[in-house]
Write a protein that holds these residues in place. Structure first.
Motif, PDB file in Angstrom:
ATOM      1  N   ILE A 179      62.994  85.877  -7.613  1.00 45.52           N
ATOM      2  CA  ILE A 179      62.862  86.832  -6.506  1.00 45.52           C
ATOM      3  C   ILE A 179      63.455  86.258  -5.221  1.00 45.52           C
ATOM      4  O   ILE A 179      64.084  86.974  -4.429  1.00 45.52           O
ATOM      5  N   ILE A 180      63.275  84.955  -5.001  1.00 42.74           N
ATOM      6  CA  ILE A 180      63.838  84.326  -3.806  1.00 42.74           C
ATOM      7  C   ILE A 180      65.357  84.444  -3.805  1.00 42.74           C
ATOM      8  O   ILE A 180      65.974  84.851  -2.809  1.00 42.74           O
ATOM      9  N   VAL A 181      65.978  84.080  -4.929  1.00 42.93           N
ATOM     10  CA  VAL A 181      67.438  84.153  -5.024  1.00 42.93           C
ATOM     11  C   VAL A 181      67.918  85.595  -4.895  1.00 42.93           C
ATOM     12  O   VAL A 181      68.915  85.877  -4.206  1.00 42.93           O
ATOM     13  N   TYR A 182      67.201  86.528  -5.525  1.00 39.62           N
ATOM     14  CA  TYR A 182      67.604  87.936  -5.459  1.00 39.62           C
ATOM     15  C   TYR A 182      67.553  88.462  -4.028  1.00 39.62           C
ATOM     16  O   TYR A 182      68.483  89.139  -3.571  1.00 39.62           O
ATOM     17  N   ASN A 183      66.494  88.145  -3.301  1.00 36.03           N
ATOM     18  CA  ASN A 183      66.364  88.629  -1.916  1.00 36.03           C
ATOM     19  C   ASN A 183      67.420  88.010  -1.010  1.00 36.03           C
ATOM     20  O   ASN A 183      67.959  88.681  -0.120  1.00 36.03           O
ATOM     21  N   ILE A 184      67.732  86.739  -1.217  1.00 31.41           N
ATOM     22  CA  ILE A 184      68.763  86.096  -0.397  1.00 31.41           C
ATOM     23  C   ILE A 184      70.131  86.712  -0.675  1.00 31.41           C
ATOM     24  O   ILE A 184      70.913  86.982   0.253  1.00 31.41           O
TER      25      ILE A 184
END
Length: 238
Positions: A179-184
């Protein structure tokens, strides 16, 4: 012990209500997150959604009352409780303290628990910011350093159960970096601007009122935020 049948009955009644109490906490935590994220869709069917989750939990738990249930329980307990839960708890404390902002979190507590003792909030503040992260990090490091393959009594689990166990543990922790990578990647701007945007809290109120946050309110120690935080127009249930 006198009246053994009475004490046996009371013991199993205790176990029953203890299970109900634990189920309330787990189910309510999960359903509250779903209803907050999808208030207009799932929020209309709270009873049905909660019933469906309870039934799914019941059916998935039947494996633990089979003949090999204790072996499955030991496997789940070995990989989920030792590693995944401690890592999630550590990340929760760090996010609340240093990204969402501990002062904003304490104001939320004051809003919900009026009146509240300031000494209690001070102790909570330093526990969340310092004590709990240190203890959880130490326990996590010790667990990884002394990790051994699971066993139950004299029974040694086969090699494929280790692979299954690690996959089971990662099922709780792997969504966090995904989720962190997707949001960034979904945000716009430079890497630092994307990082600031992803850690910026969005305050939602009924009617979509834009909330003006002062500099001291934006307690992002790592990435200070602008004065104004946009608010989505979707209504959420308080």
């Amino acid at each position: 012990m006198p009246i053994p049948h009475l004490w046996a009955a009371l013991f199993f009644i205790l176990v029953f209500f203890l299970g109900i109490d634990s189920a309330f906490g787990m189910i309510k935590t999960f359903t509250s997150g779903l209803f907050d994220m999808y208030p207009t869709t799932l929020g209309r069917y709270k009873v049905l959604v909660t019933l469906g989750i309870c039934m799914a939990s019941y059916l998935s738990g039947l494996i633990f009352v089979t003949k090999g249930g204790m072996y499955w329980f030991q496997l789940f307990d070995w990989y989920l409780c030792f590693f995944a839960l401690m890592l999630v708890a550590l990340l929760e404390c760090l996010v609340v303290s240093y990204i969402y902002g501990i002062e904003r979190f304490l104001r939320n507590v004051r809003e919900m628990l009026k009146p509240v003792n300031n000494t209690f909030l001070t102790v909570m503040k330093y526990c969340i910011m310092v004590e709990v992260p240190i203890v959880m990090a130490g326990a996590l490091i010790f667990t990884v350093a002394t990790f051994r393959s699971p066993k139950y009594g004299k029974y040694v689990y086969p090699e494929w159960t280790n692979v299954f166990g690690w996959l089971l543990g990662m099922s709780m922790t792997l969504p966090i970096p995904i989720i962190i990578v997707y949001n960034i990647l979904s945000a716009k701007g430079t890497f630092i601007e994307r990082l600031r945007e992803t850690v910026k809290p969005v305050i939602t109120r009924k009617g979509g009122v834009i909330t003006d946050l002062k500099d001291e309110d934006c307690a992002h120690v790592m990435f200070p935020q602008p004065d104004i935080v946009s608010v989505t127009k979707e209504t959420t249930e308080c």
